[in-house]
Write a protein that holds these residues in place. Structure first.
Motif, PDB file in Angstrom:
ATOM      1  N   SER A 156     -41.796  19.546  91.148  1.00 54.91           N
ATOM      2  CA  SER A 156     -40.971  20.083  90.068  1.00 54.91           C
ATOM      3  C   SER A 156     -39.707  19.253  89.885  1.00 54.91           C
ATOM      4  N   ILE A 192     -45.157  25.198  89.003  1.00 59.55           N
ATOM      5  CA  ILE A 192     -44.389  23.980  88.730  1.00 59.55           C
ATOM      6  C   ILE A 192     -43.911  23.902  87.288  1.00 59.55           C
ATOM      7  N   ASN A 244     -40.756  25.598  85.831  1.00 61.30           N
ATOM      8  CA  ASN A 244     -39.512  25.050  86.371  1.00 61.30           C
ATOM      9  C   ASN A 244     -39.155  23.713  85.726  1.00 61.30           C
TER      10      ASN A 244
END
Length: 280
Positions: free
Chosen positions: A86, A148, A151
């Motif tokens: 991320s 992921i 974010n």
């Protein structure tokens, strides 16, 4: 005489200031000390009054039990993977968007940037339900992708790095263009190395934010093997009714990567925060 008195006053002031700084540093480190020492106690000793400032009987069984009875290594891998990927994506996409907003002139640039950054004022808790429905429709529940991508779609990285790109002189771009460099080469070879402190600061801030993102990881990672270290550690209290020392050991394991990341990137974080505060 006056100079001597002023010098003594300055020395006294420096000593007092350093003493206050050391005091506050000790106070800030005390929770970490208490967390670690509590993880070495038995559960009954953790809640004993008056407390033991150091374990009367040191035991490492809590750490052994975590890795033996729980998939703690899998939880740790999930946290590192989700936080690392991320953060890397946030840096890549955020740097490109920040560079475009800062250096490339196009129609509606300021309006788009204001709308984009305004999303920072919306609490993430408000978006949990619609965001989960979207992730569910794409079949990303109990997957790394579901943890992921939400974010990555954040404006903070763009907002932070744009401030660093704004401080870089436009003369560098003009000189590079005269030498025949294209926009991509200017961005990757000239601008990115200059804003390296900002990238380091963003890495720490975003990594910690994703690592501690308990609510979203709890909603998306519903299977036990897909839990992150924060979520898995929180479930220990419910599973063991409640073994406080066991949970303290889990929290210590969860805190260690954060300390390592901060120590590795401390130099970039400090210089990044300082440079980001200066505007030309």
């Amino acid at each position: 005489m006056a100079n001597m008195k002023n010098k003594k006053r300055m020395e006294t002031f420096d000593i007092a200031s350093n003493a206050i700084i050391v005091l506050f540093a000790v106070l800030n480190l005390f929770p970490l000390y208490w967390l670690f020492t509590s993880s070495l106690k038995n559960s009954s000793d953790v809640v004993k009054m008056p407390p033991d400032w150091w374990p009367s009987t040191v035991t490492f069984s809590n750490y052994v039990d975590i890795f033996r009875d729980q998939p703690a290594l899998r939880w740790a891998f999930n946290s590192l993977y989700v936080s690392g990927i991320s953060t890397i994506l946030v840096i890549i996409l955020g740097a490109m968007a920040a560079y475009a907003f800062s250096k490339i002139h196009f129609k509606g640039r300021n309006i788009i940037y204001i709308i984009f950054v305004s999303s920072l004022m919306i609490p993430k808790e408000i978006m949990i339900v619609p965001l989960f429905r979207i992730i569910q429709d794409f079949g990303m529940v109990n997957s790394y992708s579901g943890m992921i991508w939400p974010n990555v779609a954040a404006a903070f990285g763009v907002f932070l790095l744009k401030g660093f790109f704004d401080t870089t002189p436009d003369a560098l771009r003009e000189a590079a263009r005269i030498d025949g460099a294209g926009e991509w080469k200017i961005f990757t070879r000239i601008m990115l190395p200059i804003v390296k402190p900002g990238i380091g600061a963003l890495f720490i801030l975003n990594f910690v934010q994703v690592w501690n993102d308990y609510l979203w990881q709890l909603v998306v990672g519903q299977e036990k093997n897909m839990k992150t270290l924060m979520v898995g550690t929180a479930t220990l209290m419910q599973d063991l009714n409640p073994n406080f020392a066991y949970k303290m050991a889990g929290a210590t394991v969860a805190a260690i990567p954060m300390l390592v990341i901060f120590l590795l990137f401390q130099r970039y974080f400090t210089s990044g925060m300082t440079a980001g505060a200066v505007k030309e």
